[in-house]
Motif scaffolding. Structure first.
Motif, PDB file in Angstrom:
ATOM      1  N   ARG A 287      69.730  25.090  47.385  1.00 27.43           N
ATOM      2  CA  ARG A 287      67.964  24.552  48.029  1.00 27.43           C
ATOM      3  C   ARG A 287      67.645  23.171  47.902  1.00 27.43           C
ATOM      4  N   SER A 288      69.539  22.714  47.083  1.00 27.15           N
ATOM      5  CA  SER A 288      68.037  21.430  46.209  1.00 27.15           C
ATOM      6  C   SER A 288      68.996  20.158  47.317  1.00 27.15           C
ATOM      7  N   GLU A 289      68.194  19.062  48.036  1.00 31.52           N
ATOM      8  CA  GLU A 289      68.410  18.127  48.419  1.00 31.52           C
ATOM      9  C   GLU A 289      68.999  16.718  47.707  1.00 31.52           C
ATOM     10  N   GLU A 290      68.984  16.817  46.621  1.00 37.67           N
ATOM     11  CA  GLU A 290      70.109  16.283  45.626  1.00 37.67           C
ATOM     12  C   GLU A 290      71.152  16.360  45.692  1.00 37.67           C
ATOM     13  N   THR A 291      71.402  17.711  45.958  1.00 38.28           N
ATOM     14  CA  THR A 291      72.784  18.506  45.749  1.00 38.28           C
ATOM     15  C   THR A 291      73.384  18.671  47.383  1.00 38.28           C
ATOM     16  N   ILE A 292      72.752  17.869  48.358  1.00 35.02           N
ATOM     17  CA  ILE A 292      73.344  18.217  49.816  1.00 35.02           C
ATOM     18  C   ILE A 292      73.153  16.550  49.652  1.00 35.02           C
ATOM     19  N   ASN A 293      72.777  15.115  48.909  1.00 35.12           N
ATOM     20  CA  ASN A 293      72.749  13.667  48.496  1.00 35.12           C
ATOM     21  C   ASN A 293      73.887  13.525  48.253  1.00 35.12           C
ATOM     22  N   GLU A 294      74.402  14.441  47.345  1.00 40.63           N
ATOM     23  CA  GLU A 294      75.709  13.320  46.450  1.00 40.63           C
ATOM     24  C   GLU A 294      76.675  14.535  47.027  1.00 40.63           C
ATOM     25  N   ALA A 295      76.579  15.513  47.704  1.00 40.32           N
ATOM     26  CA  ALA A 295      78.231  15.808  48.595  1.00 40.32           C
ATOM     27  C   ALA A 295      77.937  14.525  50.052  1.00 40.32           C
ATOM     28  N   LEU A 296      77.037  13.854  50.158  1.00 39.68           N
ATOM     29  CA  LEU A 296      77.213  12.964  51.744  1.00 39.68           C
ATOM     30  C   LEU A 296      78.095  12.071  51.101  1.00 39.68           C
ATOM     31  N   ILE A 297      78.384  11.504  49.482  1.00 40.74           N
ATOM     32  CA  ILE A 297      78.542  10.136  48.980  1.00 40.74           C
ATOM     33  C   ILE A 297      79.641  10.613  48.031  1.00 40.74           C
ATOM     34  N   TYR A 298      80.413  11.856  48.344  1.00 39.46           N
ATOM     35  CA  TYR A 298      81.702  12.442  47.483  1.00 39.46           C
ATOM     36  C   TYR A 298      82.783  11.942  48.384  1.00 39.46           C
ATOM     37  N   GLU A 299      83.461  11.331  47.667  1.00 41.41           N
ATOM     38  CA  GLU A 299      85.018  10.677  48.289  1.00 41.41           C
ATOM     39  C   GLU A 299      86.102  11.295  47.668  1.00 41.41           C
ATOM     40  N   LYS A 300      87.330  11.300  48.020  1.00 46.59           N
ATOM     41  CA  LYS A 300      88.834  10.776  47.456  1.00 46.59           C
ATOM     42  C   LYS A 300      88.903   8.971  47.127  1.00 46.59           C
ATOM     43  N   ARG A 301      88.834   8.751  46.501  1.00 44.93           N
ATOM     44  CA  ARG A 301      89.119   7.485  45.617  1.00 44.93           C
ATOM     45  C   ARG A 301      90.610   7.198  46.362  1.00 44.93           C
ATOM     46  N   LYS A 302      90.968   5.566  46.256  1.00 48.93           N
ATOM     47  CA  LYS A 302      91.948   5.546  46.956  1.00 48.93           C
ATOM     48  C   LYS A 302      93.197   5.495  45.621  1.00 48.93           C
ATOM     49  N   ASP A 303      92.853   5.598  44.374  1.00 50.86           N
ATOM     50  CA  ASP A 303      93.929   5.693  43.238  1.00 50.86           C
ATOM     51  C   ASP A 303      94.436   7.564  43.530  1.00 50.86           C
ATOM     52  N   GLY A 304      93.744   8.515  44.062  1.00 53.12           N
ATOM     53  CA  GLY A 304      93.260   9.843  44.229  1.00 53.12           C
ATOM     54  C   GLY A 304      92.788  10.399  43.428  1.00 53.12           C
ATOM     55  N   SER A 305      91.390  10.486  42.864  1.00 52.60           N
ATOM     56  CA  SER A 305      90.406  10.836  41.539  1.00 52.60           C
ATOM     57  C   SER A 305      89.240  10.779  42.477  1.00 52.60           C
ATOM     58  N   PHE A 306      88.664  11.861  42.461  1.00 46.68           N
ATOM     59  CA  PHE A 306      87.547  12.202  43.857  1.00 46.68           C
ATOM     60  C   PHE A 306      86.471  12.251  42.733  1.00 46.68           C
ATOM     61  N   GLY A 307      85.558  11.686  43.644  1.00 43.82           N
ATOM     62  CA  GLY A 307      83.753  11.038  42.442  1.00 43.82           C
ATOM     63  C   GLY A 307      83.014  10.388  43.806  1.00 43.82           C
ATOM     64  N   ASN A 308      81.635  10.357  43.127  1.00 40.36           N
ATOM     65  CA  ASN A 308      80.733   9.490  44.218  1.00 40.36           C
ATOM     66  C   ASN A 308      81.034   8.023  44.880  1.00 40.36           C
ATOM     67  N   ILE A 309      80.309   7.737  45.591  1.00 39.88           N
ATOM     68  CA  ILE A 309      81.264   6.294  45.983  1.00 39.88           C
ATOM     69  C   ILE A 309      80.144   5.412  44.063  1.00 39.88           C
ATOM     70  N   VAL A 310      80.655   4.637  44.114  1.00 40.81           N
ATOM     71  CA  VAL A 310      79.989   3.984  42.405  1.00 40.81           C
ATOM     72  C   VAL A 310      78.189   2.939  43.117  1.00 40.81           C
ATOM     73  N   GLY A 311      77.682   2.976  42.487  1.00 43.54           N
ATOM     74  CA  GLY A 311      76.282   2.425  42.516  1.00 43.54           C
ATOM     75  C   GLY A 311      75.661   3.740  41.747  1.00 43.54           C
ATOM     76  N   LYS A 312      74.377   2.418  41.774  1.00 41.44           N
ATOM     77  CA  LYS A 312      73.670   2.632  40.237  1.00 41.44           C
ATOM     78  C   LYS A 312      72.691   3.276  40.978  1.00 41.44           C
ATOM     79  N   GLY A 313      72.234   4.551  39.980  1.00 43.16           N
ATOM     80  CA  GLY A 313      71.797   5.541  40.302  1.00 43.16           C
ATOM     81  C   GLY A 313      72.413   6.943  41.381  1.00 43.16           C
ATOM     82  N   ASN A 314      74.135   7.005  41.857  1.00 41.71           N
ATOM     83  CA  ASN A 314      74.819   7.591  41.954  1.00 41.71           C
ATOM     84  C   ASN A 314      75.244   8.487  40.873  1.00 41.71           C
TER      85      ASN A 314
END
Length: 242
Positions: free
Chosen positions: A194-221
């Protein structure tokens, strides 16, 4: 004194009594579906998952998510029905989560335990650090998720409350979430968000080069909302249907 302790315990017990929803323009709790008061005896219908952040405006947000599993028993999707999102002290967050879980028909309450375990100092009140917050809440709310195996509990091993996120369990969370989204249309595949903000978080969630997971680094992410969904959906796969 003993009398002071008894009064304090009495107040804490009252935290979970006479709960109701009070709409406010600046409220932090979004409710899409009220708890089904006519269905208070369906076991394991609701899961409440908690991702803890900080209390300052510059820190990570905290999030409490309520997942309704009712329709899973008929092959349909689980649905997000409520969400608290904001900044607050960790002990207040934990009690708020217990209130929300109790309101949703005594839901299974799942804390992501890492932040709580690493910031136990924030729970100290007037120099008293004798009780860890989960054990304190468990005195008043008995439907807490524990990662201690049942056979160990029978042997008398104290429960370790909460879902602990590490490299292995984070991979499990992400893999299960991907599979859940991929299997939309199949029996029980997908879930209702039901939350549009959750969908936005899912769209920028990634597996990083070091193997860790998280959102794309950026202000407000942030990834607090998506973490509560991943935890709730994984636990939902581990426990019996309602």
């Amino acid at each position: 004194t003993i009398a002071d302790m008894r009064r304090d315990l009495s107040r804490r017990g009252m935290i979970l009594s006479d709960l109701k929803f009070d709409p406010r323009r600046n409220g932090r709790l979004a409710v899409w579906e009220y708890p089904d008061q006519s269905d208070r005896h369906t076991h394991l219908r609701y899961i409440v998952s908690v991702d803890a952040g900080g209390r300052s405006a510059s820190s990570d947000y905290s999030c409490i998510c309520v997942l309704d599993r009712y329709w899973m028993q008929f092959g349909e999707q689980a649905a997000v029905v409520a969400e608290w999102h904001g900044h607050t002290d960790l002990d207040i967050l934990a009690w708020n989560a217990a209130q929300i879980a109790h309101w949703y028909n005594h839901a299974l309450l799942v804390f992501e335990s890492n932040t709580f375990e690493s910031r136990e100092d924030l729970f100290n009140k007037d120099g008293d650090n004798s009780e860890f917050i989960f054990s304190e809440i468990a005195r008043y709310y008995d439907n807490l998720y524990s990662r201690t195996p049942k056979d160990k509990l029978v042997e008398g091993v104290p429960p370790r409350y909460g879902f602990h996120t590490n490299r292995a369990t984070k991979t499990m969370l992400v893999s299960n979430y991907i599979a859940t989204l991929r299997e939309v249309g199949s029996a029980g595949g997908g879930y209702i968000e039901r939350s549009e903000e959750t969908i936005n978080e899912a769209l920028i969630y990634e597996k990083r080069k070091d193997g860790s997971f998280g959102n794309i680094v950026g202000k407000g992410n942030h990834d607090d909302r998506i973490m509560t969904r991943m935890i709730a959906l994984l636990i939902s796969q581990e426990i019996p249907l309602p």
